[in-house]
Motif scaffolding. Structure first.
Motif, mmCIF file in Angstrom:
data_model
loop_
_atom_site.group_PDB
_atom_site.id
_atom_site.type_symbol
_atom_site.label_atom_id
_atom_site.label_comp_id
_atom_site.label_asym_id
_atom_site.label_seq_id
_atom_site.Cartn_x
_atom_site.Cartn_y
_atom_site.Cartn_z
ATOM 1 N N LEU A 351 0.847 -1.208 -0.065
ATOM 2 C CA LEU A 351 0.040 -0.077 0.018
ATOM 3 C C LEU A 351 0.809 1.330 0.021
ATOM 4 N N ALA A 352 1.953 1.408 0.883
ATOM 5 C CA ALA A 352 2.879 2.533 1.007
ATOM 6 C C ALA A 352 3.508 2.701 -0.434
ATOM 7 N N PHE A 353 3.951 1.659 -0.830
ATOM 8 C CA PHE A 353 4.618 1.472 -2.349
ATOM 9 C C PHE A 353 3.789 2.121 -3.469
ATOM 10 N N PHE A 354 2.325 1.664 -3.357
ATOM 11 C CA PHE A 354 1.604 2.289 -4.318
ATOM 12 C C PHE A 354 1.423 3.657 -4.073
ATOM 13 N N TYR A 355 1.050 3.858 -2.918
ATOM 14 C CA TYR A 355 0.660 5.667 -2.876
ATOM 15 C C TYR A 355 1.744 6.467 -2.905
ATOM 16 N N LEU A 356 3.157 6.084 -2.672
ATOM 17 C CA LEU A 356 4.477 6.819 -2.770
ATOM 18 C C LEU A 356 4.534 6.997 -4.273
ATOM 19 N N ASN A 357 4.506 6.070 -5.033
ATOM 20 C CA ASN A 357 4.517 5.885 -6.581
ATOM 21 C C ASN A 357 3.532 6.828 -7.219
ATOM 22 N N LEU A 358 2.165 6.903 -6.690
ATOM 23 C CA LEU A 358 0.942 7.577 -6.989
ATOM 24 C C LEU A 358 1.389 8.928 -7.019
ATOM 25 N N PHE A 359 1.854 9.435 -5.679
ATOM 26 C CA PHE A 359 2.314 10.726 -5.473
ATOM 27 C C PHE A 359 3.475 11.308 -6.407
ATOM 28 N N ALA A 360 4.499 10.613 -6.907
ATOM 29 C CA ALA A 360 5.428 10.839 -7.803
ATOM 30 C C ALA A 360 4.953 11.185 -9.011
ATOM 31 N N ALA A 361 3.830 10.271 -9.498
ATOM 32 C CA ALA A 361 3.292 10.646 -10.754
ATOM 33 C C ALA A 361 2.614 11.883 -10.772
ATOM 34 N N GLN A 362 1.747 12.193 -9.655
ATOM 35 C CA GLN A 362 1.105 13.391 -9.621
ATOM 36 C C GLN A 362 1.685 14.644 -9.441
ATOM 37 N N ALA A 363 3.156 14.377 -9.046
ATOM 38 C CA ALA A 363 4.058 15.225 -8.796
ATOM 39 C C ALA A 363 4.473 16.155 -10.135
ATOM 40 N N LEU A 364 4.501 15.296 -11.164
ATOM 41 C CA LEU A 364 5.071 15.831 -12.422
ATOM 42 C C LEU A 364 3.888 16.572 -13.055
ATOM 43 N N VAL A 365 2.651 16.283 -12.810
ATOM 44 C CA VAL A 365 1.496 16.939 -13.141
ATOM 45 C C VAL A 365 1.402 18.193 -12.380
ATOM 46 N N ALA A 366 1.527 18.383 -10.967
ATOM 47 C CA ALA A 366 1.491 19.313 -10.265
ATOM 48 C C ALA A 366 2.408 20.431 -10.604
ATOM 49 N N PHE A 367 3.670 19.867 -10.885
ATOM 50 C CA PHE A 367 4.568 20.817 -11.348
ATOM 51 C C PHE A 367 4.292 21.748 -12.441
#
Length: 376
Positions: A351-367
């Motif tokens: 679960l932690a691995f999934f969310y940390l990678n989800l946040f990494a993907a969202q970070a590109l969009v956010a930036f």
């Protein structure tokens, strides 16, 4: 289509294996085979403690009390607390302190952490700069343990170790596992040369090596150590200098902070492109392996899933890879269920691995949407 799918599948798998297994094993082997011990010395330089805070009324009283408990000569320490557009009682509480070593700066308009750190450093007098955040509690010996590493003339900066406490939920336990894994990598990097990043909760450096941060810098805890390394000095990890923090108990609590810091990596590349140049960045391989490829991980996982799915009938190896990825997705789904099953260690980690990678993907969009990260 098959040759393209084959190339994507193998290249994605190779890069993912390097990021999460190969690179950590490599630096561990370097630390074992060719260690570079630090020549620690019990020195007592003057130390300036710098804290930048935004709306920290819940923590500032406890933080100042914690700093008074440090086992270090009081006459050798000065403290600068800079408030960045605080709209709560942070400034009022800080100015009630009777600690003569404390200087409080109040900027009514929020400008970002980097500008605050620059202003604070300009007011300090210490030979060593110690940066910490308002939220974390420091161990009494933290300052002595950090500066002992600076007794080695080859060392320019040193980071302490951040521990998680009050780890209650399954998500928090998974994040704590990831953080332990991350600290293991940093420790191995330090033992074999230099670590890439420091923890913003607690790190120290020689004042002579500090350069003002570019306005809006989010990841001072990456840019500062990379600059120190570029000047020919080591950045090391000191596990005896400890700080304690509490992790987010649920993904929603972690999301904003994590996306901001991950997006800060994209800002860092934009702000300091020399980091991508091997002859300008002495830690280029470690920076790419530890930082940049981590940002690609969610996209590599997607590419591996699709390509192995397209090749699933070609060889048992592709079927196994695709099955393992689907199993991982099922584990995440089970971890989200409101049952005791979700507290099993493998499911917590998934679960932690999934969310940390989800946040990494969202970070590109956010930036891409918001380049003014420091004002979030």
């Amino acid at each position: 289509m098959t040759p393209i799918a084959w190339f994507i599948c193998w290249s994605s798998a190779a890069l993912l294996l390097h990021v999460f297994v190969g690179y950590p094993v490599l630096v561990w082997l370097q630390a074992r085979v060719r260690p570079r011990p630090v020549a620690r010395r019990a020195i007592l330089p003057t130390v300036s403690i710098v804290i930048a805070v935004h709306d920290g009324e819940r923590f500032v009283r406890a933080k100042l009390a914690n700093l008074r408990q440090l086992d270090y000569p009081t006459e050798l320490i000065d403290i600068v607390l800079v408030c960045d557009g605080c709209h709560d009682a942070t400034v009022t509480i800080a100015r009630r302190s009777t600690d003569p070593r404390l200087t409080v700066l109040d900027h009514p308009n929020r400008r970002g952490k980097a500008a605050c750190l620059n202003d604070a450093v300009a007011l300090t007098r210490g030979e060593v700069l110690l940066f910490t955040d308002v939220r974390q509690r420091l161990s009494p010996m933290a300052v002595k343990e950090l500066v002992a590493n600076l007794g080695d003339p080859e060392v320019g900066a040193v980071t302490g170790e951040l521990h998680m406490e009050n780890v209650r939920s399954g998500f928090a336990q998974g994040v704590d596992f990831y953080w332990r894994y991350e600290k293991g990598i940093r420790h191995a990097e330090s033992l074999s040369g230099s670590t890439i990043g420091v923890t913003g909760a607690l790190y120290a450096m020689r004042r002579s090596l500090f350069r003002p941060l570019p306005p809006g810098t989010v990841l001072d805890d990456v840019l500062v150590p990379m600059r120190v390394a570029a000047l020919g000095k080591r950045v090391v990890f000191e596990p005896k200098a400890m700080a304690w923090d509490q992790p987010s108990q649920q993904p929603a609590e972690e999301r904003r902070r994590k996306i901001r810091t991950l997006a800060g990596n994209y800002q860092l590349i934009q702000m300091a492109p020399w980091l991508l140049v091997p002859w300008s960045n002495p830690l280029w391989f470690r920076f790419v392996s530890h930082k940049l490829l981590r940002l690609l991980a969610p996209w590599l996982i997607v590419a591996l899933t699709i390509s192995s799915g397209l090749l699933v009938t070609r060889h048992a190896m592709y079927a196994t890879a695709f099955g393992a990825l689907v199993t991982g997705m099922l584990m995440v789904g089970l971890a989200l269920l409101p049952s005791r099953l979700g507290r099993l260690p493998p499911l917590r980690i998934a679960l932690a691995f999934f969310y940390l990678n989800l946040f990494a993907a969202q970070a590109l969009v956010a930036f891409a949407r918001n380049r003014r990260l420091h004002l979030w």
